[in-house]
Design an enzyme around this catalytic site. Structure first.
Site, short mmCIF file in Angstrom:
data_model
loop_
_atom_site.label_atom_id
_atom_site.label_comp_id
_atom_site.label_asym_id
_atom_site.label_seq_id
_atom_site.Cartn_x
_atom_site.Cartn_y
_atom_site.Cartn_z
CB CYS A 7 -0.98 -0.04 1.17
SG CYS A 7 -0.23 0.02 2.81
CG ASN A 10 4.36 -1.74 5.17
OD1 ASN A 10 5.49 -2.09 5.47
ND2 ASN A 10 3.36 -2.59 5.17
CB CYS A 12 -3.76 1.80 7.04
SG CYS A 12 -3.56 3.27 8.08
NE ARG A 13 -4.52 1.51 1.73
CZ ARG A 13 -4.33 2.23 0.65
NH1 ARG A 13 -5.22 2.18 -0.34
NH2 ARG A 13 -3.27 3.01 0.52
CB SER A 14 0.21 -3.49 2.82
OG SER A 14 1.05 -2.55 3.43
CG ASP A 121 -5.21 5.80 2.36
OD1 ASP A 121 -5.26 5.46 3.55
OD2 ASP A 121 -4.29 6.48 1.88
P1 4NP Z 1 -1.82 2.83 4.08
O1 4NP Z 1 -2.43 4.20 4.66
O2 4NP Z 1 -1.26 3.14 2.71
O3 4NP Z 1 -2.99 1.90 4.02
O4 4NP Z 1 -0.75 2.39 5.07
C1 4NP Z 1 -1.68 5.38 4.73
C2 4NP Z 1 -0.83 5.57 5.79
C3 4NP Z 1 -0.11 6.75 5.89
C4 4NP Z 1 -0.25 7.73 4.93
C5 4NP Z 1 -1.10 7.51 3.84
C6 4NP Z 1 -1.81 6.35 3.75
N1 4NP Z 1 0.47 8.94 5.03
O5 4NP Z 1 0.29 9.83 4.19
O6 4NP Z 1 1.27 9.10 5.98
#
Ligand code: 4NP
Length: 148
Positions: A7, A10, A12-14, A121
């Site tokens: 994702c 790294n 939240c989703r992955s 997201d």
């Molecule tokens: P992820 O979510 O891609 O599912 O881990 C996010 C986590 C952090 C950020 C964006 C999306 N960020 O901009 O810090």
């Protein structure tokens, strides 16, 4: 079978995708890991909201630490599942040849073929984590039935 879930952050989703597929493949001897296309959270544990929803489903993902996706991962993994089309573009940019490119697929295409649907997201909102869990769980069921 070696699978990398990718994702943006790294956190939240992955990490959820890693935890869910690891659990479903625990008796199959698969290698499952995750990475983010961005570097902001490298070395950090998953977001507390992902840890919480995982634990509500009996999974402990709190020991995971974020890493950034890099070209060398193409050598280490058979399949690279990305959460959305932005992740797809960023991973494909690092592909060195057709064989690398062929490893990359949008995760939800595993259970909903050809739709290129994103796992949304959830970072900026506060609800969405259960929905993310359910979508990833569905796609991981399809991965297991396709490859085992
Ligand atoms: P992820 O979510 O891609 O599912 O881990 C996010 C986590 C952090 C950020 C964006 C999306 N960020 O901009 O810090």
């Amino acid at each position: 079978m070696k699978v990398l879930m990718v994702c943006l952050g790294n956190i939240c989703r992955s990490p959820l995708a890693e935890g869910i597929l690891k659990s479903k493949s625990s008796e199959l001897g698969w290698k499952v890991a995750s990475a983010g296309t961005g570097a902001w959270h490298v070395g950090n544990p998953p977001d507390p909201r992902s840890i919480k929803v995982a634990s509500e489903h009996g999974l402990d993902i709190s020991g995971q630490r974020a890493q950034q996706f890099q070209a060398a991962h193409f050598d280490e993994y058979d399949y690279i599942y990305v959460m959305d089309s932005s992740n797809y573009r960023n991973v494909m940019k690092l592909a060195r040849d057709k064989s690398d490119e062929a490893k990359v697929e949008i995760l939800m295409n595993m259970s909903r073929p050809g739709m290129n649907q994103a796992v949304p997201d959830p970072y900026w909102g506060d609800d969405g984590f259960e929905n993310v869990y359910q979508m990833i769980d569905e796609a991981c069921d399809s991965i297991i039935s396709n490859f085992s």
